[in-house]
Design a protein around this motif. Structure first.
Motif, PDB file in Angstrom:
ATOM      1  N   THR A  77      30.247  43.985 -13.754  1.00 22.86           N
ATOM      2  CA  THR A  77      30.923  44.464 -12.532  1.00 22.86           C
ATOM      3  C   THR A  77      30.024  44.344 -11.296  1.00 22.86           C
ATOM      4  N   SER A  78      28.698  44.471 -11.479  1.00 23.35           N
ATOM      5  CA  SER A  78      27.839  44.352 -10.290  1.00 23.35           C
ATOM      6  C   SER A  78      27.850  42.914  -9.773  1.00 23.35           C
ATOM      7  N   GLY A  79      27.857  41.939 -10.693  1.00 24.90           N
ATOM      8  CA  GLY A  79      27.940  40.545 -10.263  1.00 24.90           C
ATOM      9  C   GLY A  79      29.279  40.245  -9.604  1.00 24.90           C
ATOM     10  N   LEU A  80      30.362  40.753 -10.213  1.00 28.65           N
ATOM     11  CA  LEU A  80      31.695  40.483  -9.669  1.00 28.65           C
ATOM     12  C   LEU A  80      31.875  41.094  -8.279  1.00 28.65           C
ATOM     13  N   LEU A  81      31.352  42.298  -8.093  1.00 28.20           N
ATOM     14  CA  LEU A  81      31.491  42.918  -6.770  1.00 28.20           C
ATOM     15  C   LEU A  81      30.685  42.141  -5.726  1.00 28.20           C
ATOM     16  N   SER A  82      29.510  41.648  -6.128  1.00 27.97           N
ATOM     17  CA  SER A  82      28.723  40.834  -5.181  1.00 27.97           C
ATOM     18  C   SER A  82      29.507  39.587  -4.778  1.00 27.97           C
ATOM     19  N   ILE A  83      30.119  38.936  -5.764  1.00 22.76           N
ATOM     20  CA  ILE A  83      30.914  37.742  -5.464  1.00 22.76           C
ATOM     21  C   ILE A  83      32.071  38.084  -4.530  1.00 22.76           C
ATOM     22  N   ALA A  84      32.760  39.197  -4.829  1.00 26.91           N
ATOM     23  CA  ALA A  84      33.907  39.593  -4.002  1.00 26.91           C
ATOM     24  C   ALA A  84      33.466  39.883  -2.566  1.00 26.91           C
ATOM     25  N   LEU A  85      32.321  40.521  -2.412  1.00 27.80           N
ATOM     26  CA  LEU A  85      31.822  40.812  -1.062  1.00 27.80           C
ATOM     27  C   LEU A  85      31.439  39.530  -0.328  1.00 27.80           C
ATOM     28  N   GLN A  86      30.777  38.635  -1.048  1.00 25.83           N
ATOM     29  CA  GLN A  86      30.391  37.360  -0.424  1.00 25.83           C
ATOM     30  C   GLN A  86      31.625  36.602   0.049  1.00 25.83           C
ATOM     31  N   SER A  87      32.705  36.690  -0.754  1.00 24.60           N
ATOM     32  CA  SER A  87      33.901  35.946  -0.358  1.00 24.60           C
ATOM     33  C   SER A  87      34.561  36.558   0.872  1.00 24.60           C
ATOM     34  N   LEU A  88      34.206  37.813   1.187  1.00 22.99           N
ATOM     35  CA  LEU A  88      34.687  38.418   2.441  1.00 22.99           C
ATOM     36  C   LEU A  88      33.721  38.140   3.593  1.00 22.99           C
ATOM     37  N   GLY A  89      32.705  37.360   3.305  1.00 20.75           N
ATOM     38  CA  GLY A  89      31.751  37.011   4.350  1.00 20.75           C
ATOM     39  C   GLY A  89      30.593  37.994   4.499  1.00 20.75           C
ATOM     40  N   ALA A  90      30.447  38.905   3.561  1.00 15.88           N
ATOM     41  CA  ALA A  90      29.342  39.868   3.645  1.00 15.88           C
ATOM     42  C   ALA A  90      28.121  39.340   2.900  1.00 15.88           C
ATOM     43  N   LYS A  91      26.953  39.802   3.300  1.00 13.28           N
ATOM     44  CA  LYS A  91      25.745  39.474   2.532  1.00 13.28           C
ATOM     45  C   LYS A  91      25.593  40.520   1.445  1.00 13.28           C
ATOM     46  N   ALA A  92      25.515  40.090   0.189  1.00 11.90           N
ATOM     47  CA  ALA A  92      25.399  41.047  -0.914  1.00 11.90           C
ATOM     48  C   ALA A  92      24.636  40.413  -2.064  1.00 11.90           C
ATOM     49  N   ARG A  93      23.892  41.228  -2.812  1.00 12.22           N
ATOM     50  CA  ARG A  93      23.306  40.726  -4.052  1.00 12.22           C
ATOM     51  C   ARG A  93      23.175  41.866  -5.054  1.00 12.22           C
ATOM     52  N   SER A  94      23.151  41.518  -6.332  1.00 10.36           N
ATOM     53  CA  SER A  94      22.990  42.520  -7.380  1.00 10.36           C
ATOM     54  C   SER A  94      21.510  42.789  -7.639  1.00 10.36           C
ATOM     55  N   TRP A  95      21.225  44.012  -8.048  1.00 13.41           N
ATOM     56  CA  TRP A  95      19.872  44.418  -8.436  1.00 13.41           C
ATOM     57  C   TRP A  95      19.978  45.092  -9.794  1.00 13.41           C
ATOM     58  N   LEU A  96      19.622  44.376 -10.849  1.00 11.05           N
ATOM     59  CA  LEU A  96      19.696  44.971 -12.183  1.00 11.05           C
ATOM     60  C   LEU A  96      18.578  46.001 -12.347  1.00 11.05           C
ATOM     61  N   GLY A  97      18.771  46.870 -13.338  1.00  9.02           N
ATOM     62  CA  GLY A  97      17.818  47.964 -13.533  1.00  9.02           C
ATOM     63  C   GLY A  97      16.369  47.505 -13.598  1.00  9.02           C
ATOM     64  N   TRP A  98      16.121  46.400 -14.281  1.00  8.90           N
ATOM     65  CA  TRP A  98      14.737  45.930 -14.447  1.00  8.90           C
ATOM     66  C   TRP A  98      14.202  45.241 -13.206  1.00  8.90           C
ATOM     67  N   GLN A  99      15.099  44.881 -12.280  1.00 12.25           N
ATOM     68  CA  GLN A  99      14.634  44.139 -11.108  1.00 12.25           C
ATOM     69  C   GLN A  99      14.068  45.034 -10.015  1.00 12.25           C
ATOM     70  N   MET A 100      14.501  46.316 -10.027  1.00 14.91           N
ATOM     71  CA  MET A 100      14.003  47.182  -8.941  1.00 14.91           C
ATOM     72  C   MET A 100      12.545  47.612  -9.120  1.00 14.91           C
ATOM     73  N   PRO A 101      12.104  48.192 -10.198  1.00 17.74           N
ATOM     74  CA  PRO A 101      12.848  48.630 -11.372  1.00 17.74           C
ATOM     75  C   PRO A 101      13.168  50.126 -11.356  1.00 17.74           C
ATOM     76  N   ILE A 102      14.169  50.490 -12.218  1.00 17.24           N
ATOM     77  CA  ILE A 102      14.481  51.903 -12.476  1.00 17.24           C
ATOM     78  C   ILE A 102      13.807  52.264 -13.796  1.00 17.24           C
ATOM     79  N   ARG A 103      12.702  53.002 -13.720  1.00  8.99           N
ATOM     80  CA  ARG A 103      11.948  53.312 -14.940  1.00  8.99           C
ATOM     81  C   ARG A 103      12.463  54.588 -15.600  1.00  8.99           C
TER      82      ARG A 103
END
Ligand code: ASP
Ligand code: MG
Length: 422
Positions: A77-103
């Motif tokens: 769902t995080s990837g899909l929402l990013s895609i949906a936002l991009q298609s509306l012309g917004a800048k968006a990207r997903s941040w998975l738990g390990w990428q931030m990270p959330i320890r």
């Protein structure tokens, strides 16, 4: 300009159409100039499906691999929402738990968040990019994916809001706020403008489930203001961040200046998931009650209300308590096995009970709350089987069949009925 964390639950994310609507709601906030991070749940039902796959694969599944499987719903769902936002012309990207990270701590399937390194996230939000974060997941010290326990995305959202020092954490769900009582039962129930953290904890723990209880505890500790509101609005609805259409969950200090017209009682909750257990003729001597509750604690049974009746003639007393109905069989087994130590006469259980709780911080400074409750119930012939109180709550145990009647009668007795409903 504000910094807002928005969280969308499983029903809000269930399918591409709904995700598109969520993207619009998110974009409105970004377009208004706010810095926005979004935490998402998996599509409704998906986590259950993934849990079942694990169980089917092996009844003795490895909890670390279980986390790998069940965390995937939110990745989708995080990837899909990013895609949906991009298609509306917004800048968006997903941040998975390990990428931030959330320890988190290591305990798989029920991990607790320890730290969130939000520096890169904040930087990207400041650069005008909408951050989309899968809820529910984190990473352990040894680099493995963890999950926070069912319903954990609420906790993820509050933790992110604390880490980025957000002005507010907006939790979008399928109800439009927190009500004085269950509106499906009491048509005169009103949506509350504000609730304190403490009240919300009491209301959640007695069955008014809008948020994961743990997330409310975390918000209270970290001072994160929460708003509960609905994502099921049509496209004509255009909130800016200054509108507060839902229910705000805030500290008592903030409340005092915020809502002068509050009633003494904030809400009335009910819980039909408890059973009543009575032991008769227990010896009335030191240690007798410990003999009952020690083995129950060892069996991890969560005892709630406890009543020890007035002693009988022969140095004996009856003890009544409640425990979750799902644990009733286990409770009875434990107590049967402990009969020689406890020395009771009969063991009786009754699952046809309900707990009704009135909750409100106004109780701290006012007398007579409990007697209003007892009188209102007595007038309708509802018998009270057990009572417990805390500083901001009075709970009674009644026969389950009277639940709806009790809620209605108490809602009126405390002056909570809305004027416009019929
Ligand atoms: N998807 C997870 C669950 O269903 C976490 C959440 O939605 O809060 O429990
Ligand atoms: Mg939820």
């Amino acid at each position: 300009m504000a910094r807002i964390v928005m969280k969308f639950g499983g029903t809000s994310m269930a399918g591409i159409e709904r995700i598109r609507r969520v993207a619009q709601i998110v974009k409105q906030q970004a377009d208004a100039g706010h810095e926005v991070a979004v935490v998402v749940s998996a599509m409704a039902g998906d986590t259950d499906r993934l849990v079942n796959f694990c169980r089917e694969a092996s009844s003795l599944y490895d909890p670390a691999e279980y986390d790998v499987v069940v965390a995937s719903g939110e990745q989708v769902t995080s990837g899909l929402l990013s895609i949906a936002l991009q298609s509306l012309g917004a800048k968006a990207r997903s941040w998975l738990g390990w990428q931030m990270p959330i320890r988190t701590i290591e305990s798989h399937s029920k991990a607790r968040i320890e730290t969130i390194d939000a520096a890169d996230l904040i930087q990207s939000m400041q650069d005008g990019q909408i951050a989309i974060i899968p809820g529910f997941q984190g990473i352990s010290k040894d680099g493995r994916i963890t999950t926070l326990g069912r319903g954990g995305s609420d906790t993820s959202a509050v933790a992110i809001a604390a880490a980025v020092k957000a002005d507010r954490c907006d939790i979008y769900t399928d109800v439009d706020g927190v009500y004085t009582t269950d509106p499906r039962i009491v048509t005169k129930a009103r949506k509350l403008k504000t609730v304190t953290f403490e009240e919300m904890l009491e209301l959640a723990s007695v069955g008014a489930k809008v948020l994961q209880t743990r997330s409310v505890g975390l918000a209270m500790k970290e001072g994160v203001r929460i708003q509960v509101l609905s994502s099921f609005t049509d496209e004509s609805v255009n909130y800016t961040a200054d509108d507060l259409p839902g229910t705000l969950i805030i500290s008592e200090d903030e409340m005092e200046t915020d809502d002068m017209e509050r009633q003494l009682i904030t809400g009335i909750a009910h819980d039909k998931n408890e059973s009543k257990i009575t032991l008769t003729r227990v010896p009335d001597k030191p240690g007798a009650v410990a003999n009952i509750f020690e083995p129950l604690a060892e069996a991890a049974i969560n005892v709630d209300m406890i009543v020890q009746n007035v002693g009988r003639d022969k140095g004996e007393t009856d003890v009544t308590f409640t425990a979750p109905t799902v644990d009733l069989d286990k409770t009875m087994q434990v107590l049967e096995a402990a009969q020689p130590d406890i020395g009771y006469n009969r063991l009786i259980s009754d699952s046809n009970v309900a707990k009704i709780s009135v909750v409100g911080v106004g109780m701290k400074s006012h007398a007579g709350i409990a007697s209003t409750m007892f009188k209102a119930l007595a007038d309708r012939g509802v018998n009270i089987q057990a009572i417990t109180t805390s500083e901001i709550k009075v709970s009674v145990l009644i026969e389950e069949d009277y639940t709806e009647l009790a809620l209605r009668v108490l809602h009126t007795a405390y002056g909570l009925d809305s004027e416009d409903a019929t």
